[in-house]
Design an enzyme around this catalytic site. Sequence first.
Site, PDB file in Angstrom:
ATOM      1  N   GLY A 123       0.790  -1.212   0.000  1.00 41.37           N
ATOM      2  CA  GLY A 123       0.000   0.000   0.000  1.00 41.37           C
ATOM      3  C   GLY A 123       0.825   1.267   0.000  1.00 41.37           C
ATOM      4  O   GLY A 123       0.301   2.345   0.243  1.00 41.37           O
ATOM      5  N   CYS A 124       2.117   1.151  -0.265  1.00 42.98           N
ATOM      6  CA  CYS A 124       3.009   2.294  -0.131  1.00 42.98           C
ATOM      7  C   CYS A 124       3.312   2.914  -1.479  1.00 42.98           C
ATOM      8  O   CYS A 124       3.761   2.229  -2.390  1.00 42.98           O
ATOM      9  CB  CYS A 124       4.310   1.870   0.534  1.00 42.98           C
ATOM     10  SG  CYS A 124       5.522   3.183   0.645  1.00 42.98           S
TER      11      CYS A 124
END
Length: 292
Positions: A123-124
């Site tokens: 999710g980065c």
Amino acid sequence: MMSSNVVMPELTPELGWPSYQLSKVERWKSNIRSVQQDYIAEEVPISLVYNGTPHVVMLSTPTNLEDFALGFSITEGIIETASELQSIHVYNRSNGIEVRMEIPKSRFSHLSGKGRNLTGRTGCGLCGASTLQQAIRHPKPVQGELNLPAAELISALTAINHHQQLNQLTGAVHAAAWVVPGQGVQYVREDVGRHNALDKLIGLLLRIGKNPAAGFVVITSRASYELVQKAASVGITLLAAMSAPTGLAIRLADEAGLTLVGFVRDNQHVVYTHPERLNHTTYPTLIKSSNS
């Protein structure tokens, strides 16, 4: 109407790494227990290596990795055009997949000081950025004459659901779709990471010589800063998300001249920036006053 020639996501594992697995689960429904086989999405460490030097490791669905590597290289400002990716080779390793790329020496010399030799989590979008200048990049203002009937936003999002092969199995991945007004969804890419899915889509478009500004992009996630940045960096003029945008995403979209739309679902949507590209005259249910 859905296009009949949509390029579907490939579920075939690359070099032996599967995009999903079967797992025995205990399922409960209305206090009734059953033991079933369930499909589980996989995420695999993908090492992106430029001119022999590792740059970053991203966790990604192991499909369409050449599209991913090209899209990432463009949207992260490592190269400017697809032609600058001189070669790309994908290698299977015991603990992940390595994508080795060759880029011009002038590009690599700028890359070597960016210090992004860190793991990019699923999710980065900014993992590994070591300075504020690297984290918050401001693309050039987008240019485009897109005039989109608002009704096409809803139909496009509905069409994506029919083309998400991996998500239909696992319920765990995002999709990014490129839609041409009047022609429907043309290309779809899936990934456990929303920004990875968009990079895969952008990489595909540039690899096959499509102009991203000729259509718009719909994503099945929230609209975070890095999605706006990536879309604007290749000239996409409208980005529509199933969920909400962040404040930083709205400010960047406004600055870049990009039309940002959120909460596209169930006959509704919210326009946050540059509404002039959307035509609501053919969507009478959405032009009634909320005070009427």
